[in-house]
Structures are given as structure tokens and as C-alpha cells.
Design an enzyme around this catalytic site. Structure first.
Site, PDB file in Angstrom:
ATOM      1  CB  SER A   1     -10.211  21.898  18.299  1.00  0.00           C
ATOM      2  OG  SER A   1     -10.386  22.357  19.627  1.00  0.00           O
ATOM      3  CE  LYS A   2      -6.065  15.131  18.990  1.00  0.00           C
ATOM      4  NZ  LYS A   2      -5.104  15.637  17.987  1.00  0.00           N
ATOM      5  NE  ARG A   3      -7.684  24.114  22.270  1.00  0.00           N
ATOM      6  CZ  ARG A   3      -7.891  25.079  21.391  1.00  0.00           C
ATOM      7  NH1 ARG A   3      -8.635  26.104  21.697  1.00  0.00           N
ATOM      8  NH2 ARG A   3      -7.353  25.013  20.193  1.00  0.00           N
TER       9      ARG A   3
END
Ligand code: GLU
Length: 483
Positions: free
Chosen positions: A250-252
Site C-alpha cells: 500500500s501507499k504506506r
């Protein structure tokens, strides 16, 4: 029957690595079967769709070499296609208007929750009479259009990746919404699961290849195919891309969009090669480097893994370095220029071209990513660099000063500094000081570059000499030995 596949991104963000990998598998499958790869932009969510995301998706697919044969086809242009199909389902009695308010639906869900039941629509408005419908409309309620899902149906398909999958109708959440904001006069806004099916039928898609996160949509879509009297295509759900901890990437996890990877200095053939390996194993499992067309000759779903594919930065960096090491120097120089420029380094792209190409050649075999060039060549672009801690330690060792002084003194006697004359100078100074060349070179490196390690010393010297920076650096190093 010729293979027709599609990639159907929603332009609600930049081209995501997961979507791009799905595009790779679709493209490979199409090419393997001499089929057709279609690009459809799923932009029915008008609020979240943006033209700049569409552009980013088109650019990213093209950059990766995933040229589509038909499209881009925009769903927003096709509302006229969807509405008659909804009307068809209404006319056949397979869909109906339902008038529950959001508050009523919430209450339904809450009461199911307190009873420990899974939330679902209770099919409460399935059998409204026209009078009841009219009464709700008179109240000012807007309808949704729901498609009937038979609780007792079992939906089975043979997934290209995961084998047989079966779902029970009762696990699909009750009659499903296929259009929103409808009224007795109007169809309203058709929704995702419905438009996908209408489009896939209209585009004669033979194989729906998409991410595993869509598995739950497939049984609903199969029912829609049947209701619309269409042949059900094959389905293949590709494994998710996971981070090192095994959770969905994910973006994380930092970069996730193709343009991010591009900016970081991954090159398209390497990234495409890497994505091919994210979930697919070639028949010769030891083969790791191949172009997309090469992979296409061997691609099939029997070698696509069911398990999630862990994203491995080391492997990607390794692959990228393998590709970079084969890029011809002039082309590689063109790829590095924007990074040097962005770093604020001063150069004249035309006048300094030979020097820039030599600089490229110097580091070409050490690059893993294009942006590595910034740190690797800083000492060549910046007049003064300072000394690292280790470098300073080396300069302060006994004898270092003497060596640097001797080289500085000999330098003006060399008419033209070349590979040969610089080697000769080192030899001559070593002899004069009664030292080995191997003792001189690390001191010279530190004096010239400020670091104890780095690219080839002689080539670095020649590149610095071009600006006359070698003389000043030697002097700075002499001063540093005393500081
Ligand atoms: N628009 C969907 C997405 O971006 C893809 C739908 C599909 O492939 O069926 O995830």
C-alpha cells in the site's frame, strides 16, 4: 475463438503497481494467443475520476511497453449502452426498484449485527406493487435498482489461477444494487458490477484477468451474464502484491505508482521484467531476465501462483542494474541528465557532452537505479566536496602530507594529463618517495574525491582535471593534514 482481454483501471489515482502487473499478465496472455488487448477506463465515479490520472495511466502503460490494441474506451461515454440493459432486466422481472432510505438500511444492518448475522439486504422491496412504489415516490424517496439474487443458487466457475471456486447465492449480500438515484421515470446511475459486465459482453471479452481483490464480484457478475443472456467468459484472479510483512502493498510502503518507480530511476524493461515475475514463474525457473515479448511466448496461467507475491526491492534493484549495465553510454547519459539537473549540478548539456559521457561510463557498471548517479558523481560536479571522517583520518596519517605535496608539485610538470601520464606521475612520485604505488593511490583518492572509496581513481582524476579542480583539491588536502 480469438482471445480478447482487457485492463480496466479506474482513474481515481496514478497507475498502481498492482494494476500495472495485472496489465502485464493480460498483455502477455493476449500476445501469447495472438489476441487483442483492450484498454477501458472505468470513470463512472465522476467525483473521484480525474483526467490527470487517466493521463498518468496511459503514459505508464505506454512507458512499460504495454501497448493496447483497442481503446482507450471511456465508460463515461457509454451511459446510453448501460441504461437499456437495466431496462431489459426490469422488463424481464429480474430487477426492481427499491426505496429504502439510507437510515432504514443502516437500521437493517444494525439489527442484523445485534443478532450476530452477516449484514445483507433483506430483499424487502422485491415485491412492491406499483401503488406502493408510487407512494414512496410521492414521499420524495429516490430508488435504487436492485438485481435479484437467488439465495439457493450456487455459482461455480473454474478460475484460471485458483481452480474451482464456488459461492452460495445467500453469501452475496442480498439483491444487489445495479443503479443508484433511480426513479420510476429514470434508470439513474449504473454501478460498477453492472457496467463491467455490459462492457465485457459488448467488447466480446473472452478472459477476465484481474486482481484477486475482485473475486467477490465474480459470482455477482456471472449471475448478470446469465440474466443478460450472454456467454460467461473465463476468469483468472491474479495474486495480490504483498509487502515484506505479507500485507497488501500500500501507499504506506512508499512508492506504489508506476510514475514513482520511474522517477526513482527504474527503467521500463527492468520494471516490466520484474512485474512479470511477481506471481508468474517461467518454465525455466532459473531464467530471470527477459523482455515482455520473450515472456509472452511462454506465458500461461498454469504457472501463475495462487499465493500472494512478495515485493522484493533487492531483486528489483538487481534486475534494474542488470539492464542499466547494458544501456549504451550515450543513451544512458540522456537518462542521467535529468537527475543531475534536478540535483542542481551545473553543466552545459552540449558543450560538456564528452565529459558527461565519460562520467556516465565511469559509473555505468555501478548503478542500480538512475538516481544513484547523484551521490556517485557529486565529487565531479561540485568544486569543493569536503572530507568524510575516514578520509580525514587517512589524510592525517603519517606520510600522507608528503605524498599529496609531491603529487601536487609534480602535476604542473605534466604537459597533458592522460591515463598514461597520470599513471607515470604516480609511479615517478612513488619511486622518489621510496613508496609503493599501492600506498599512494588511496591517499590520492582521498585528496581528490574526499572519500576512501569510489569510482576508478585515474578516470576520476582526468574528469576533475578537466575543470582544473584537481590542483585545488590537492591543496585543500595538504591544508587538511595540518588542521
Ligand atoms: N476498475 C477495476 C479496478 O480498477 C477493475 C475491474 C475489472 O477488472 O473487472 O480495480
Amino acid at each position: 475463438m480469438s482471445v480478447r482481454v482487457r485492463i480496466a483501471p479506474s482513474p481515481t489515482g496514478n497507475l498502481h503497481i498492482g494494476t500495472a502487473r495485472t496489465a502485464v499478465f493480460n498483455w502477455l496472455y493476449a500476445r501469447h494467443h495472438n489476441g487483442t488487448f483492450i484498454l477501458r477506463i472505468e470513470d463512472t465515479d465522476l467525483e473521484r475520476s480525474r483526467p490527470e490520472f487517466t493521463q498518468n495511466i496511459l503514459d505508464g502503460l505506454q512507458w512499460l511497453g504495454l501497448q493496447w490494441d483497442e481503446g482507450p474506451i471511456f465508460q463515461s461515454d457509454r451511459l446510453d449502452l448501460y441504461r437499456p440493459k437495466i431496462q431489459e432486466l426490469l422488463d424481464k422481472g429480474l430487477a426492481y426498484r427499491a426505496y429504502e432510505t439510507p437510515a432504514e438500511l443502516d437500521a437493517m444492518r444494525e439489527s442484523q449485527k445485534t443478532k450476530g448475522e452477516a449484514p445483507r439486504y433483506n430483499n424487502g422491496h422485491r415485491h412492491l406493487t406499483p401503488e406502493q412504489q408510487a407512494a414512496y415516490e410521492a414521499e420524495g424517496r429516490t430508488a435504487v435498482i436492485r438485481f435479484k439474487i437467488d439465495d439457493d443458487r450456487e455459482i461455480v466457475w473454474h478460475d484460471l489461477v485458483r481452480g474451482e471456486i464456488s459461492w452460495k447465492g445467500r453469501d452475496l449480500g442480498g439483491d444487489m444494487v445495479i443503479a443508484r438515484a433511480a426513479s420510476q421515470q429514470d434508470i439513474g446511475q449504473p454501478l460498477y458490477n453492472f457496467v463491467v459486465v455490459v462492457d465485457d459482453i459488448d467488447m466480446a471479452i473472452t478472459h477476465v484477468i484481474r486482481g484477486e481483490d475482485h473475486i467477490g464480484n465474480t459470482p455477482k457478475q456471472i449471475l448478470l451474464y446469465e440474466a443478460l443472456g450472454a456467454k460467461v467468459p473465463e476468469f483468472g484472479h491474479t495474486p495480490l502484491i504483498l509487502n515484506q510483512q505479507g500485507a497488501k502493498l500500500s501507499k504506506r510502503d512508499g512508492v506504489t505508482s508506476i510514475s514513482d518507480f520511474q522517477q526513482m530511476g527504474y527503467i521500463a524493461p527492468a520494471l516490466a521484467n520484474y512485474m512479470t515475475l511477481l506471481g508468474w514463474t517461467p518454465p525455466d525457473a532459473t531464467q530471470e531476465i527477459f523482455t515482455l515479448p520473450e515472456a509472452a511466448t511462454q506465458f500461461g496461467f498454469e504457472r501463475v501462483n495462487k499465493a500472494g507475491a512478495k515485493f522484493d526491492w533487492d531483486k528489483l534493484n538487481w534486475l534494474n542494474s542488470q539492464y542499466l549495465h547494458h544501456v549504451p553510454v550515450p543513451e544512458l547519459t540522456d537518462l542521467l541528465l535529468p537527475y543531475w539537473h534536478a540535483a542542481g549540478y551545473a553543466f552545459d548539456p552540449t558543450g560538456d557532452r564528452p565529459w558527461l559521457e565519460q562520467t556516465t561510463a565511469l559509473i555505468s557498471q555501478s548503478l542500480a537505479r538512475l538516481d544513484d548517479c547523484v551521490a556517485m558523481t557529486r565529487y565531479l560536479f561540485v568544486p569543493e566536496v569536503g572530507f568524510s571522517e575516514d578520509a580525514l583520518k587517512k589524510l592525517k596519517q603519517d606520510g600522507s602530507k608528503e605524498i599529496v605535496q609531491a603529487i601536487a608539485a609534480a602535476l604542473p610538470t605534466v604537459e597533458s594529463l592522460t591515463e598514461e601520464t597520470s599513471q607515470a606521475l604516480i609511479k615517478q612520485v612513488a619511486q622518489a618517495l621510496g613508496r609503493k604505488e599501492g600506498q599512494l593511490k588511496p591517499i590520492l583518492r582521498v585528496a581528490l574525491t574526499g572519500e576512501t572509496k569510489g569510482p576508478d581513481l585515474i578516470q576520476s582524476w582526468l574528469l576533475l582535471h578537466h575543470h582544473g579542480w584537481d590542483t585545488t583539491r590537492l591543496q585543500t588536502a595538504i591544508d587538511a593534514t595540518q588542521a
